[in-house]
Scaffold this motif. Structure first.
Motif, PDB file in Angstrom:
ATOM      1  N   ALA A 145       0.835  -1.203   0.000  1.00  0.00           N
ATOM      2  CA  ALA A 145       0.000   0.000   0.000  1.00  0.00           C
ATOM      3  C   ALA A 145       0.870   1.253   0.000  1.00  0.00           C
ATOM      4  CB  ALA A 145      -0.924  -0.003   1.217  1.00  0.00           C
ATOM      5  N   GLY A 146       0.541   2.191  -0.871  1.00  0.00           N
ATOM      6  CA  GLY A 146       1.269   3.453  -0.941  1.00  0.00           C
ATOM      7  C   GLY A 146       2.457   3.438  -1.874  1.00  0.00           C
ATOM      8  N   VAL A 147       2.907   2.257  -2.290  1.00  0.00           N
ATOM      9  CA  VAL A 147       4.037   2.157  -3.217  1.00  0.00           C
ATOM     10  C   VAL A 147       3.456   2.004  -4.617  1.00  0.00           C
ATOM     11  CG1 VAL A 147       6.110   0.868  -3.826  1.00  0.00           C
ATOM     12  CG2 VAL A 147       5.471   1.123  -1.424  1.00  0.00           C
ATOM     13  N   ARG A 148       3.341   3.094  -5.336  1.00  0.00           N
ATOM     14  CA  ARG A 148       2.635   3.087  -6.620  1.00  0.00           C
ATOM     15  C   ARG A 148       3.203   4.150  -7.542  1.00  0.00           C
ATOM     16  NH1 ARG A 148      -0.704   7.469  -6.925  1.00  0.00           N
ATOM     17  NH2 ARG A 148      -1.145   8.596  -4.996  1.00  0.00           N
ATOM     18  N   ASN A 149       2.788   4.091  -8.813  1.00  0.00           N
ATOM     19  CA  ASN A 149       3.151   5.116  -9.785  1.00  0.00           C
ATOM     20  C   ASN A 149       2.283   6.355  -9.583  1.00  0.00           C
ATOM     21  OD1 ASN A 149       5.015   3.383 -10.907  1.00  0.00           O
ATOM     22  ND2 ASN A 149       3.694   2.759 -12.597  1.00  0.00           N
ATOM     23  N   ASN A 150       2.813   7.505  -9.986  1.00  0.00           N
ATOM     24  CA  ASN A 150       2.075   8.758  -9.934  1.00  0.00           C
ATOM     25  C   ASN A 150       2.016   9.352 -11.334  1.00  0.00           C
ATOM     26  OD1 ASN A 150       1.721   9.609  -6.825  1.00  0.00           O
ATOM     27  ND2 ASN A 150       3.673   8.563  -7.091  1.00  0.00           N
ATOM     28  N   HIS A 151       0.826   9.810 -11.735  1.00  0.00           N
ATOM     29  CA  HIS A 151       0.632  10.328 -13.078  1.00  0.00           C
ATOM     30  C   HIS A 151       1.012  11.805 -13.138  1.00  0.00           C
ATOM     31  CE1 HIS A 151      -1.400   6.672 -14.363  1.00  0.00           C
ATOM     32  NE2 HIS A 151      -2.098   6.719 -13.249  1.00  0.00           N
ATOM     33  N   LEU A 152       1.718  12.158 -14.227  1.00  0.00           N
ATOM     34  CA  LEU A 152       2.119  13.536 -14.469  1.00  0.00           C
ATOM     35  C   LEU A 152       1.548  13.989 -15.805  1.00  0.00           C
ATOM     36  CD1 LEU A 152       5.916  13.364 -13.498  1.00  0.00           C
ATOM     37  CD2 LEU A 152       3.982  13.905 -12.017  1.00  0.00           C
ATOM     38  N   VAL A 153       1.252  15.279 -15.910  1.00  0.00           N
ATOM     39  CA  VAL A 153       0.721  15.822 -17.161  1.00  0.00           C
ATOM     40  C   VAL A 153       1.230  17.245 -17.320  1.00  0.00           C
ATOM     41  CG1 VAL A 153      -1.401  16.750 -16.129  1.00  0.00           C
ATOM     42  CG2 VAL A 153      -1.376  16.121 -18.557  1.00  0.00           C
ATOM     43  N   GLY A 154       1.398  17.654 -18.578  1.00  0.00           N
ATOM     44  CA  GLY A 154       1.866  19.005 -18.862  1.00  0.00           C
ATOM     45  C   GLY A 154       1.427  19.446 -20.241  1.00  0.00           C
ATOM     46  N   TYR A 155       1.718  20.689 -20.557  1.00  0.00           N
ATOM     47  CA  TYR A 155       1.366  21.285 -21.860  1.00  0.00           C
ATOM     48  C   TYR A 155       2.646  21.796 -22.493  1.00  0.00           C
ATOM     49  CZ  TYR A 155      -0.507  24.644 -25.231  1.00  0.00           C
ATOM     50  OH  TYR A 155      -0.788  25.358 -26.376  1.00  0.00           O
ATOM     51  N   GLY A 156       2.775  21.586 -23.809  1.00  0.00           N
ATOM     52  CA  GLY A 156       3.993  22.032 -24.467  1.00  0.00           C
ATOM     53  C   GLY A 156       3.795  22.289 -25.938  1.00  0.00           C
ATOM     54  N   LEU A 157       4.878  22.674 -26.595  1.00  0.00           N
ATOM     55  CA  LEU A 157       4.879  22.948 -28.030  1.00  0.00           C
ATOM     56  C   LEU A 157       5.905  22.055 -28.710  1.00  0.00           C
ATOM     57  CD1 LEU A 157       4.714  26.858 -28.223  1.00  0.00           C
ATOM     58  CD2 LEU A 157       2.891  25.237 -28.750  1.00  0.00           C
ATOM     59  N   VAL A 158       5.479  21.466 -29.832  1.00  0.00           N
ATOM     60  CA  VAL A 158       6.382  20.693 -30.680  1.00  0.00           C
ATOM     61  C   VAL A 158       6.721  21.559 -31.887  1.00  0.00           C
ATOM     62  CG1 VAL A 158       6.605  18.676 -32.181  1.00  0.00           C
ATOM     63  CG2 VAL A 158       5.554  18.454 -29.926  1.00  0.00           C
ATOM     64  N   VAL A 159       8.015  21.739 -32.149  1.00  0.00           N
ATOM     65  CA  VAL A 159       8.460  22.589 -33.252  1.00  0.00           C
ATOM     66  C   VAL A 159       9.234  21.747 -34.254  1.00  0.00           C
ATOM     67  CG1 VAL A 159       8.565  24.613 -31.745  1.00  0.00           C
ATOM     68  CG2 VAL A 159      10.602  23.194 -32.055  1.00  0.00           C
ATOM     69  N   GLY A 160       9.529  22.351 -35.401  1.00  0.00           N
ATOM     70  CA  GLY A 160      10.312  21.668 -36.420  1.00  0.00           C
ATOM     71  C   GLY A 160       9.511  20.769 -37.328  1.00  0.00           C
ATOM     72  N   LEU A 161       8.183  20.918 -37.363  1.00  0.00           N
ATOM     73  CA  LEU A 161       7.355  20.081 -38.227  1.00  0.00           C
ATOM     74  C   LEU A 161       7.406  20.593 -39.667  1.00  0.00           C
ATOM     75  CD1 LEU A 161       4.243  19.732 -35.890  1.00  0.00           C
ATOM     76  CD2 LEU A 161       6.170  18.167 -36.123  1.00  0.00           C
ATOM     77  N   ASN A 162       7.221  19.688 -40.610  1.00  0.00           N
ATOM     78  CA  ASN A 162       7.297  20.036 -42.019  1.00  0.00           C
ATOM     79  C   ASN A 162       5.905  20.415 -42.539  1.00  0.00           C
ATOM     80  OD1 ASN A 162       8.162  20.408 -44.633  1.00  0.00           O
ATOM     81  ND2 ASN A 162       8.235  18.215 -45.118  1.00  0.00           N
ATOM     82  N   LYS A 163       5.438  21.592 -42.120  1.00  0.00           N
ATOM     83  CA  LYS A 163       4.130  22.117 -42.519  1.00  0.00           C
ATOM     84  C   LYS A 163       2.981  21.165 -42.180  1.00  0.00           C
ATOM     85  CE  LYS A 163       5.965  24.904 -46.312  1.00  0.00           C
ATOM     86  NZ  LYS A 163       5.890  25.229 -47.764  1.00  0.00           N
ATOM     87  N   THR A 164       3.121  20.392 -41.091  1.00  0.00           N
ATOM     88  CA  THR A 164       2.059  19.486 -40.644  1.00  0.00           C
ATOM     89  C   THR A 164       1.546  19.882 -39.268  1.00  0.00           C
ATOM     90  OG1 THR A 164       3.705  17.959 -39.704  1.00  0.00           O
ATOM     91  CG2 THR A 164       2.982  17.559 -41.977  1.00  0.00           C
ATOM     92  N   GLY A 165       1.802  21.129 -38.857  1.00  0.00           N
ATOM     93  CA  GLY A 165       1.402  21.576 -37.534  1.00  0.00           C
ATOM     94  C   GLY A 165      -0.033  22.075 -37.486  1.00  0.00           C
ATOM     95  N   ASP A 166      -0.341  22.837 -36.410  1.00  0.00           N
ATOM     96  CA  ASP A 166      -1.703  23.302 -36.159  1.00  0.00           C
ATOM     97  C   ASP A 166      -2.058  24.529 -36.994  1.00  0.00           C
ATOM     98  OD1 ASP A 166      -1.979  21.334 -34.281  1.00  0.00           O
ATOM     99  OD2 ASP A 166      -1.502  22.616 -32.575  1.00  0.00           O
ATOM    100  N   LYS A 167      -3.371  24.653 -37.227  1.00  0.00           N
ATOM    101  CA  LYS A 167      -3.932  25.872 -37.816  1.00  0.00           C
ATOM    102  C   LYS A 167      -4.714  26.671 -36.778  1.00  0.00           C
ATOM    103  CE  LYS A 167      -4.532  23.892 -42.454  1.00  0.00           C
ATOM    104  NZ  LYS A 167      -5.522  23.587 -43.528  1.00  0.00           N
ATOM    105  N   THR A 168      -4.876  26.102 -35.580  1.00  0.00           N
ATOM    106  CA  THR A 168      -5.702  26.744 -34.558  1.00  0.00           C
ATOM    107  C   THR A 168      -5.013  27.973 -33.981  1.00  0.00           C
ATOM    108  OG1 THR A 168      -4.767  25.198 -32.946  1.00  0.00           O
ATOM    109  CG2 THR A 168      -6.851  24.599 -33.936  1.00  0.00           C
ATOM    110  N   LYS A 169      -5.826  28.912 -33.486  1.00  0.00           N
ATOM    111  CA  LYS A 169      -5.294  30.177 -32.985  1.00  0.00           C
ATOM    112  C   LYS A 169      -4.584  30.020 -31.645  1.00  0.00           C
ATOM    113  CE  LYS A 169      -8.583  33.231 -35.337  1.00  0.00           C
ATOM    114  NZ  LYS A 169      -9.592  34.300 -35.183  1.00  0.00           N
ATOM    115  N   PHE A 170      -5.060  29.087 -30.801  1.00  0.00           N
ATOM    116  CA  PHE A 170      -4.456  29.005 -29.473  1.00  0.00           C
ATOM    117  C   PHE A 170      -3.005  28.522 -29.549  1.00  0.00           C
ATOM    118  CE2 PHE A 170      -6.107  24.678 -29.871  1.00  0.00           C
ATOM    119  CZ  PHE A 170      -5.080  23.897 -29.345  1.00  0.00           C
TER     120      PHE A 170
END
Length: 369
Positions: free
Chosen positions: A35-60
């Protein structure tokens, strides 16, 4: 202290020499976790760069790029939308294993949040990863490994292999903060079974007491076993290593039949039994054939003409061997053999099982998912 270490080593060697007990014995580490010895979930927000014109069109995504550059000392003119197709907004997720220390590496998964076509060839910029408490526990950055790809032609045709908008970064995050665990607290440990079962919990406690002495372990309920443990952390590690290698024969699972209504999959475990019952399984097949015939008038008839007529033939086949009888307490093999003998399809098998359950002849829990 040296005597305790020597005792643990002797007991561990004895367990390894004894090997598995009779039956299907398993190690405690395969049946329960601390009990108590377990994995912990992590989450974050980021940007991926260097794409070959396959990225987002959205404003955000453009807003995120503007905010990131502002933190780095570069400001876009007000009202100017970068409209960069080589970046994509992504969510970054990871699991923080127990006992991991700052400076160690963990893998991360990167998933597109916008309308990017592909993340292939992209690089994730520095992204903090947080837990539910809002604190940063790791920082991710690196080149993505994407198993999918997409391609399109000038005529609008396209092809997609696997998923091109999800990627992985092996060892892509550096741990900045460790999560405290109750492993070293108190004078006991709680082992929680992966599958709750009173008989298995009792057997597990008895097996520990048989090896380490009476009153070492006690079952709290059908899922938890309390085990007295040394106070010294190094001794506790040796103690847990000894306990988790003890062999226990788990009890069989309750009689269950699992039916997947979407795929037609039916799983029946070995504990299912059927009381005396007669089952009728009808295979009614109606076959209709139409024969085209020509109708001609009588010879030398003045008012008659040749016409085409249709004659229908109907044939009804109810099949054979569509009734079988279950004897008291038949096993799984007998159930499957009886159903196969009448040629029942998965959908027919579900109907038979539901009818047996309604009649009170099926000694099992019928679960439809």
């Amino acid at each position: 202290m040296k005597h305790l270490h020597m005792l643990y080593k002797v007991l561990a060697i004895a367990i390894l020499l004894l090997g598995p007990a009779a039956g299907h014995a398993e190690r405690i580490k395969d049946l329960a976790e601390i009990a108590g010895v377990r994995n912990n979930h992590l989450v974050g927000y980021g940007l991926v760069v260097g794409l070959n014109k396959t990225g987002d069109k959205t404003k955000f995504t453009g807003q995120s790029l503007r905010a990131m550059l502002a933190r780095l000392g570069t400001n876009f003119p007000i009202g100017v939308d970068p409209k960069a197709r080589n970046i994509a907004a992504v969510s970054v997720s990871a699991e923080l294993p127990p006992f991991i220390k700052p400076g160690q590496k963990i893998d991360v998964t990167v998933s597109s949040l916008g309308d990017a076509k592909s993340l292939r060839g992209g690089t994730l910029l520095m992204s903090p990863l947080k837990e539910a408490d809002g604190k940063v526990y790791a920082v991710a950055q690196g080149s993505l490994v994407v198993g999918g790809l997409t391609a399109s032609g000038a005529d609008g045709s396209s092809i997609t292999v696997n998923n091109p908008v999800v990627g992985r970064i092996p060892n892509g995050a550096t741990v900045e903060r460790s999560v405290a665990t109750p492993f070293g607290d108190g004078n006991f440990l709680i082992f929680n079974l992966f599958a709750s079962d009173f008989t298995t919990a009792n057997r597990l406690a008895e097996a520990i007491n048989r090896v380490l002495g009476p009153d070492t372990a006690s079952a709290l309920d059908g899922s938890s076993i309390r085990v007295n443990a040394p106070l010294d952390r190094s001794q506790r590690v040796t103690f847990v290593s000894l306990v988790e290698n003890i062999q226990v024969t788990p009890d069989d699972a309750p009689a269950r039949i699992i039916v997947n209504s979407r795929t037609g999959t039916v799983v029946i475990n070995s504990q299912v039994r059927v009381q005396p019952a007669a089952v009728s399984h009808g295979n009614l097949v109606v076959t209709i054939t139409e024969n085209q015939q020509v109708s001609q008038p009588e010879p030398f008839a003045r008012r008659g003409k040749t016409v085409q007529t249709t004659q229908s033939d109907e044939q009804v086949d109810e099949g054979s061997n569509h009734m079988f009888v279950f004897d008291p307490g038949v096993s799984l093999n007998e159930i499957v053999r009886a159903v196969n003998n009448v040629g029942a399809a998965p959908s027919d098998l579900v109907a038979i099982l539901e009818a047996l359950k309604t009649a009170g002849a099926l000694r099992a829990e019928l679960i439809v998912i």
